[in-house]
Design a protein around this motif. Structure first.
Motif, PDB file in Angstrom:
ATOM      1  N   ILE A   1       0.837  -1.201   0.000  1.00 31.20           N
ATOM      2  CA  ILE A   1       0.000   0.000   0.000  1.00 31.20           C
ATOM      3  C   ILE A   1       0.877   1.259   0.000  1.00 31.20           C
ATOM      4  CG2 ILE A   1      -1.785   1.280   1.265  1.00 31.20           C
ATOM      5  CD1 ILE A   1      -2.791  -1.386   0.050  1.00 31.20           C
TER       6      ILE A   1
ATOM      7  N   ARG B   1      -8.664 -13.109  -2.060  1.00 29.20           N
ATOM      8  CA  ARG B   1      -7.389 -13.658  -2.549  1.00 29.20           C
ATOM      9  C   ARG B   1      -6.593 -14.184  -1.348  1.00 29.20           C
ATOM     10  NH1 ARG B   1      -5.453 -11.018   0.933  1.00 29.20           N
ATOM     11  NH2 ARG B   1      -4.401  -9.004   0.878  1.00 29.20           N
TER      12      ARG B   1
ATOM     13  N   ASP C   1      -1.172 -11.433  -1.330  1.00 27.59           N
ATOM     14  CA  ASP C   1      -0.725 -10.558  -2.417  1.00 27.59           C
ATOM     15  C   ASP C   1       0.373 -11.269  -3.210  1.00 27.59           C
ATOM     16  OD1 ASP C   1      -2.505  -8.626  -1.650  1.00 27.59           O
ATOM     17  OD2 ASP C   1      -1.066  -7.533  -0.407  1.00 27.59           O
TER      18      ASP C   1
HETATM   19  P1  NAD Z   1       3.142  -4.839   3.508  1.00 27.83           P
HETATM   20  O1  NAD Z   1       3.661  -5.905   4.405  1.00 27.83           O
HETATM   21  O2  NAD Z   1       3.133  -5.057   2.047  1.00 27.83           O
HETATM   22  O3  NAD Z   1       3.936  -3.487   3.774  1.00 27.83           O
HETATM   23  C1  NAD Z   1       4.216  -3.022   5.054  1.00 27.83           C
HETATM   24  C2  NAD Z   1       5.542  -2.299   5.024  1.00 27.83           C
HETATM   25  O4  NAD Z   1       5.814  -1.772   6.317  1.00 27.83           O
HETATM   26  C3  NAD Z   1       6.717  -3.186   4.644  1.00 27.83           C
HETATM   27  O5  NAD Z   1       7.560  -2.466   3.776  1.00 27.83           O
HETATM   28  C4  NAD Z   1       7.395  -3.454   5.974  1.00 27.83           C
HETATM   29  O6  NAD Z   1       8.782  -3.681   5.813  1.00 27.83           O
HETATM   30  C5  NAD Z   1       7.138  -2.156   6.681  1.00 27.83           C
HETATM   31  N1  NAD Z   1       7.193  -2.220   8.154  1.00 27.83           N
HETATM   32  C6  NAD Z   1       7.137  -3.292   8.957  1.00 27.83           C
HETATM   33  N2  NAD Z   1       7.222  -2.905  10.240  1.00 27.83           N
HETATM   34  C7  NAD Z   1       7.345  -1.572  10.224  1.00 27.83           C
HETATM   35  C8  NAD Z   1       7.505  -0.591  11.223  1.00 27.83           C
HETATM   36  N3  NAD Z   1       7.539  -0.892  12.527  1.00 27.83           N
HETATM   37  N4  NAD Z   1       7.612   0.709  10.836  1.00 27.83           N
HETATM   38  C9  NAD Z   1       7.582   1.060   9.532  1.00 27.83           C
HETATM   39  N5  NAD Z   1       7.444   0.162   8.547  1.00 27.83           N
HETATM   40  C10 NAD Z   1       7.331  -1.139   8.892  1.00 27.83           C
HETATM   41  O7  NAD Z   1       1.683  -4.505   4.047  1.00 27.83           O
HETATM   42  P2  NAD Z   1       0.484  -3.887   3.231  1.00 27.83           P
HETATM   43  O8  NAD Z   1      -0.204  -4.978   2.495  1.00 27.83           O
HETATM   44  O9  NAD Z   1       0.956  -2.697   2.481  1.00 27.83           O
HETATM   45  O10 NAD Z   1      -0.490  -3.468   4.405  1.00 27.83           O
HETATM   46  C11 NAD Z   1      -0.333  -2.241   5.107  1.00 27.83           C
HETATM   47  C12 NAD Z   1      -1.655  -1.885   5.744  1.00 27.83           C
HETATM   48  O11 NAD Z   1      -2.620  -1.722   4.694  1.00 27.83           O
HETATM   49  C13 NAD Z   1      -2.253  -2.936   6.687  1.00 27.83           C
HETATM   50  O12 NAD Z   1      -3.013  -2.269   7.684  1.00 27.83           O
HETATM   51  C14 NAD Z   1      -3.185  -3.713   5.795  1.00 27.83           C
HETATM   52  O13 NAD Z   1      -4.213  -4.365   6.489  1.00 27.83           O
HETATM   53  C15 NAD Z   1      -3.728  -2.576   4.928  1.00 27.83           C
HETATM   54  N6  NAD Z   1      -4.258  -3.013   3.641  1.00 27.83           N
HETATM   55  C16 NAD Z   1      -3.636  -3.956   2.891  1.00 27.83           C
HETATM   56  C17 NAD Z   1      -4.203  -4.352   1.703  1.00 27.83           C
HETATM   57  C18 NAD Z   1      -3.582  -5.443   0.877  1.00 27.83           C
HETATM   58  O14 NAD Z   1      -4.312  -6.172   0.221  1.00 27.83           O
HETATM   59  N7  NAD Z   1      -2.288  -5.583   0.827  1.00 27.83           N
HETATM   60  C19 NAD Z   1      -5.382  -3.771   1.242  1.00 27.83           C
HETATM   61  C20 NAD Z   1      -5.966  -2.750   1.999  1.00 27.83           C
HETATM   62  C21 NAD Z   1      -5.413  -2.382   3.212  1.00 27.83           C
END
Ligand code: NAD
Length: 352
Positions: free
Chosen positions: A12, A167, A170
């Motif tokens: 995201i 799904r 990802d």
């Molecule tokens: P992701 O795992 O792809 O990305 C998260 C990022 O944050 C990674 O780069 C990770 O290294 C980093 N990270 C980990 N710990 C951290 C910390 N303490 N401080 C800063 N960065 C840190 O996750 P995502 O899929 O992008 O999800 C992020 C949020 O968005 C979550 O709340 C998720 O529920 C929500 N979300 C995800 C999706 C999806 O389908 N992927 C869809 C909608 C909402």
């Protein structure tokens, strides 16, 4: 220019950074990451200042040959607003840091609802006007909200029943499954999506069931909405087709599933093959008495991205929902209706 910091540069976060950078009234002041992986490398290539999210790990970036501009606290201080895109649960832990720097923040749907006011631009933009902490609801809740809002306004909604085939993970999440199964998840009713929708529509009666399937492409929703009126199918189709951020897939497009949808987005040259719009099959929109039925696909990696941009304006500006969403969509290129609206396949072949 609104200075935006992005904390967490994964699925995201990287999309939010690019969407913010495309806006005429916003700049990315920097992005924060925990480790110097390939995403950190591409952040630097894209010209974003990189900050170490965890100070003790800052040396790992230097060891990997990646320069950092500073630590997370400096990014938070420099930003007018932080979009927190860290994994579920970490955002709530970060809120204390944002409060300490008096920096508003936008959180994601993986956080519990009490992290901030739940937000969907189509449904409750005005309600977050005085909030400093806002939560863009999940990809599935965003997809449901965009359909429920116009139905509620136009006809009234008696009951929503939604089955979500989600799904498994990802594309990059090699640790997730299922590999060869379809799993009721959770097996009890409701799944968390129904209660999450009521964070946006407190008065809507909704039951949701959810399953997980072995695909990484998109979610599929099977939706039944009992309306408080009995409009004709065509009238409801027109209403749904007229919504921003909804792509009504015409029969002529020969798009039979998520594979073709993603291929279409890639053929259009969209960044990362993203589909920011709900993708609703036009032929599936059917009325049986007061019951509406439809199928829609939701691109989990990207539908919340324009919502994050609007959440920033809702918190920091006096702009209306219509002004903000129009600005966001124009800058990002959101909207797939125009080409198919007048001519469909005829126009496509005529242009070949
Ligand atoms: P992701 O795992 O792809 O990305 C998260 C990022 O944050 C990674 O780069 C990770 O290294 C980093 N990270 C980990 N710990 C951290 C910390 N303490 N401080 C800063 N960065 C840190 O996750 P995502 O899929 O992008 O999800 C992020 C949020 O968005 C979550 O709340 C998720 O529920 C929500 N979300 C995800 C999706 C999806 O389908 N992927 C869809 C909608 C909402």
């Amino acid at each position: 220019m609104i200075q935006v910091g992005v904390n967490g540069y994964g699925t995201i976060g990287k999309r939010v950074a690019d969407a913010v950078a495309a806006q005429p009234d916003m700049e990315v002041v920097g992005v924060a990451k925990t480790s110097p992986n390939y995403e950190a490398e591409t952040a630097v290539r894209r010209g974003y200042d990189l900050y170490a999210a965890i100070p003790e790990r800052a040396s790992a970036f230097a060891d990997a040959g990646i320069d950092v501009a500073g630590e997370l606290a400096e990014l938070v201080e420099a930003a007018d607003v932080v979009v927190d895109c860290t994994p579920s649960g970490i955002g709530a832990e970060n809120r204390e840091l944002y409060e300490a720097h008096d920096t508003p923040a936008v959180f994601q749907g993986g956080e519990d609802a009490d992290v901030g006011v739940s937000f969907n631009a189509r449904s409750n933009f005005e309600e977050v006007k005085d909030a400093d902490y806002v939560r863009v609801v999940s990809c599935n809740t965003t997809g449901l909200s965009r359909i429920i809002a116009p139905l509620e306004e136009e006809y009234g909604v008696e009951k929503v029943r939604a089955t979500l085939i989600r799904r498994g993970g990802d594309p990059g999440e090699t640790n997730r499954g299922p590999i060869n199964d379809v799993i009721p998840d959770p097996v009890e009713i409701p799944s968390h999506h129904g209660p999450d929708v009521t964070e946006i529509f407190p008065d809507v009666d909704i039951d949701t069931q959810a399953l997980k399937a072995p695909t990484t492409l998109m979610h599929t929703h099977s939706l039944n909405v009992t309306l408080e009126a009995e409009p004709e199918t065509e009238t409801v189709r027109d209403l749904i087709a007229g919504q921003d951020r909804v792509f009504t897939i015409p029969e002529t497009a020969d798009i039979d599933g998520a594979g073709a949808l993603k291929q279409y987005a890639l053929d259009l040259g969209r960044s990362r093959g993203d589909l920011w719009e709900n993708c609703v099959w036009a032929e599936s929109i059917s009325m049986e008495g007061a019951d509406l039925y439809l199928f829609q696909n939701i691109h989990q990696e990207s539908d919340v991205v324009p919502e994050n941009v609007d959440a920033i304006r809702a918190i920091l500006t006096d702009e209306s929902a219509a002004e903000s969403t129009a600005k966001t969509d124009e800058a990002m290129g959101v909207g797939l209706e125009s080409l198919f609206a007048d001519g469909g396949r005829e126009q496509l072949t005529a242009d070949d």
